[in-house]
Motif scaffolding. Sequence first.
Motif, PDB file in Angstrom:
ATOM      1  N   SER A  14       0.794  -1.249   0.000  1.00 53.23           N
ATOM      2  CA  SER A  14       0.000   0.000   0.000  1.00 53.23           C
ATOM      3  C   SER A  14       0.823   1.295   0.000  1.00 53.23           C
ATOM      4  CB  SER A  14      -1.045   0.006   1.127  1.00 53.23           C
ATOM      5  OG  SER A  14      -0.455   0.260   2.367  1.00 53.23           O
ATOM      6  N   VAL A  15       2.065   1.229  -0.469  1.00 49.47           N
ATOM      7  CA  VAL A  15       2.840   2.474  -0.612  1.00 49.47           C
ATOM      8  C   VAL A  15       2.555   3.150  -1.961  1.00 49.47           C
ATOM      9  CG1 VAL A  15       4.714   1.800   0.947  1.00 49.47           C
ATOM     10  CG2 VAL A  15       4.910   1.280  -1.502  1.00 49.47           C
ATOM     11  N   GLY A  16       1.897   2.407  -2.853  1.00 54.82           N
ATOM     12  CA  GLY A  16       1.499   3.006  -4.132  1.00 54.82           C
ATOM     13  C   GLY A  16       2.227   2.468  -5.355  1.00 54.82           C
ATOM     14  N   VAL A  83       9.959   1.933  -3.644  1.00 54.46           N
ATOM     15  CA  VAL A  83       8.900   2.906  -3.363  1.00 54.46           C
ATOM     16  C   VAL A  83       8.569   2.910  -1.875  1.00 54.46           C
ATOM     17  CG1 VAL A  83       6.566   3.678  -3.959  1.00 54.46           C
ATOM     18  CG2 VAL A  83       7.902   2.391  -5.645  1.00 54.46           C
ATOM     19  N   CYS A  84       8.502   4.113  -1.290  1.00 49.05           N
ATOM     20  CA  CYS A  84       7.992   4.224   0.082  1.00 49.05           C
ATOM     21  C   CYS A  84       6.941   5.325   0.127  1.00 49.05           C
ATOM     22  CB  CYS A  84       9.122   4.494   1.072  1.00 49.05           C
ATOM     23  SG  CYS A  84       9.991   6.038   0.808  1.00 49.05           S
ATOM     24  N   ASP A  85       6.199   5.324   1.207  1.00 43.48           N
ATOM     25  CA  ASP A  85       5.128   6.304   1.412  1.00 43.48           C
ATOM     26  C   ASP A  85       5.639   7.300   2.447  1.00 43.48           C
ATOM     27  OD1 ASP A  85       2.959   7.642   2.484  1.00 43.48           O
ATOM     28  OD2 ASP A  85       1.735   5.852   2.806  1.00 43.48           O
ATOM     29  N   LEU A 114      11.658   6.175  -4.896  1.00 39.64           N
ATOM     30  CA  LEU A 114      10.551   7.118  -5.042  1.00 39.64           C
ATOM     31  C   LEU A 114       9.921   7.386  -3.676  1.00 39.64           C
ATOM     32  CD1 LEU A 114       8.709   5.795  -8.252  1.00 39.64           C
ATOM     33  CD2 LEU A 114      10.715   7.284  -8.074  1.00 39.64           C
ATOM     34  N   LEU A 115       9.855   8.665  -3.334  1.00 44.08           N
ATOM     35  CA  LEU A 115       9.193   9.066  -2.093  1.00 44.08           C
ATOM     36  C   LEU A 115       7.768   9.427  -2.474  1.00 44.08           C
ATOM     37  CD1 LEU A 115      12.072  11.421  -0.878  1.00 44.08           C
ATOM     38  CD2 LEU A 115      11.811   8.979  -0.460  1.00 44.08           C
ATOM     39  N   ASN A 116       6.900   8.449  -2.363  1.00 48.38           N
ATOM     40  CA  ASN A 116       5.549   8.607  -2.916  1.00 48.38           C
ATOM     41  C   ASN A 116       4.575   9.229  -1.910  1.00 48.38           C
ATOM     42  OD1 ASN A 116       3.761   8.273  -5.098  1.00 48.38           O
ATOM     43  ND2 ASN A 116       2.920   6.429  -4.172  1.00 48.38           N
ATOM     44  N   LYS A 117       3.444   9.609  -2.423  1.00 49.83           N
ATOM     45  CA  LYS A 117       2.344  10.248  -1.672  1.00 49.83           C
ATOM     46  C   LYS A 117       2.764  11.628  -1.156  1.00 49.83           C
ATOM     47  CE  LYS A 117       0.255   5.802  -0.561  1.00 49.83           C
ATOM     48  NZ  LYS A 117      -0.565   5.011   0.329  1.00 49.83           N
ATOM     49  N   CYS A 118       3.567  12.316  -1.939  1.00 51.96           N
ATOM     50  CA  CYS A 118       4.007  13.674  -1.578  1.00 51.96           C
ATOM     51  C   CYS A 118       2.838  14.641  -1.460  1.00 51.96           C
ATOM     52  CB  CYS A 118       4.987  14.197  -2.612  1.00 51.96           C
ATOM     53  SG  CYS A 118       6.635  13.619  -2.293  1.00 51.96           S
ATOM     54  N   ASP A 119       1.737  14.308  -2.090  1.00 52.23           N
ATOM     55  CA  ASP A 119       0.572  15.189  -2.012  1.00 52.23           C
ATOM     56  C   ASP A 119      -0.127  15.093  -0.657  1.00 52.23           C
ATOM     57  OD1 ASP A 119       0.058  12.489  -3.196  1.00 52.23           O
ATOM     58  OD2 ASP A 119      -2.021  13.078  -2.793  1.00 52.23           O
ATOM     59  N   LEU A 120       0.172  14.029   0.098  1.00 49.47           N
ATOM     60  CA  LEU A 120      -0.572  13.790   1.339  1.00 49.47           C
ATOM     61  C   LEU A 120       0.077  14.371   2.580  1.00 49.47           C
ATOM     62  CD1 LEU A 120      -1.712  10.038   1.157  1.00 49.47           C
ATOM     63  CD2 LEU A 120      -3.055  12.101   0.736  1.00 49.47           C
ATOM     64  N   SER A 121       1.390  14.505   2.560  1.00 47.71           N
ATOM     65  CA  SER A 121       2.050  14.787   3.829  1.00 47.71           C
ATOM     66  C   SER A 121       3.351  15.560   3.626  1.00 47.71           C
ATOM     67  CB  SER A 121       2.315  13.432   4.499  1.00 47.71           C
ATOM     68  OG  SER A 121       3.261  13.524   5.498  1.00 47.71           O
ATOM     69  N   ILE A 142      13.545  10.531  -5.895  1.00 47.20           N
ATOM     70  CA  ILE A 142      12.592  11.436  -6.541  1.00 47.20           C
ATOM     71  C   ILE A 142      11.291  11.515  -5.735  1.00 47.20           C
ATOM     72  CG2 ILE A 142      11.245  11.821  -8.672  1.00 47.20           C
ATOM     73  CD1 ILE A 142      13.434  10.190 -10.135  1.00 47.20           C
ATOM     74  N   ASN A 143      10.783  12.722  -5.558  1.00 48.07           N
ATOM     75  CA  ASN A 143       9.474  12.904  -4.913  1.00 48.07           C
ATOM     76  C   ASN A 143       8.386  12.605  -5.929  1.00 48.07           C
ATOM     77  OD1 ASN A 143      11.000  13.876  -2.843  1.00 48.07           O
ATOM     78  ND2 ASN A 143      10.333  15.987  -3.011  1.00 48.07           N
ATOM     79  N   THR A 144       7.436  11.751  -5.542  1.00 50.86           N
ATOM     80  CA  THR A 144       6.365  11.422  -6.491  1.00 50.86           C
ATOM     81  C   THR A 144       4.990  11.482  -5.824  1.00 50.86           C
ATOM     82  OG1 THR A 144       6.568   9.059  -5.998  1.00 50.86           O
ATOM     83  CG2 THR A 144       7.750   9.852  -7.926  1.00 50.86           C
TER      84      THR A 144
END
Lengths: 165, 134
Positions: A14-16, A83-85, A114-121, A142-144
């Motif tokens: 669930s990290v995306g 990928v991480c969240d 990838l540093l994912n879920k940048c839109d959330l936190s 990379i921020n994603t």
Amino acid sequence: MRISKKICLLGDESVGKSSISTRFADDEFSDKYKATIGVKLFQKVVDLNEKQVNLIVWDIQGGKELISSPQQYYRGAHGLIFVCDISNNESIQNISYYYDIVKKKYPTAKKILLLNKCDLSEFSLTAKEAMLTYKDMFDNIINTSAKTGLGVNEAFKLLASDFID
Amino acid sequence: MNILMIEDNSLDIEIIELAVSEVNSDLSSEIKMTYIKTLHEFDEHLDKNQSLLKKQDIILSDMNIPGTNGVELMKSFKKFEQLVNIPFIFFTSSLFEKEVEDAYLHGASDYILKPESFEDNCKVIKKLHEVYGS
């Protein structure tokens, strides 16, 4: 000229990973979560100047309890995307676990985080500390956001460009 | 939840049967397994009476079936409008890139390597129930 390369996505559940794959391959995003079991495949041709790279993305089931031998899924990978969240500290810390699984087998494969879920936190202190540790392990960090599309195509394009150098 | 497993290896069937009964002991709604062991048996259901196939929530198929392969089975299964939306999942001991690509090209929903341990087989069954059971 077209070349095909196998890219594997690694990281916690669930990290995306599937959302990133779907955003890259189909430019779509869904809020509905559906866990991957085993492996799912996505494919897209990336155009770079006059060359084409066909990226075959292996979206591999997340979590430390990967069913069966993970090495069989990663076999023959040309590039590895971790990928991480960023809103989930455990997923950031677990990156080193996935890195350890593959580092000896694929020393030459390009590795991107990838540093994912940048839109959330915002980045937490733990996240910032972990990033310092990881910066020497990866070719790029990379921020994603699979939701907004931020950084996703750039990450795959960066990987593809490495294959034609 | 109804799962139809296409598998010719009796030992593999036995392991899954045990894993399912283990998982079922923790579930309020049971997983019900049906097995098809041969191409002939599969063709009979497909050609003569599809009622068994239609009531399945997922198809779990081996890739290596004597006389054919899993992708060919899936292609003939998905030709039928009433069956096309039933997830077809590969559960196999081989992981050749070409086979995985071929499976997804023709509509596979998942591709899972058969686990070695009984515990991991239980995890697969649990996961299938979580993802496809509701």
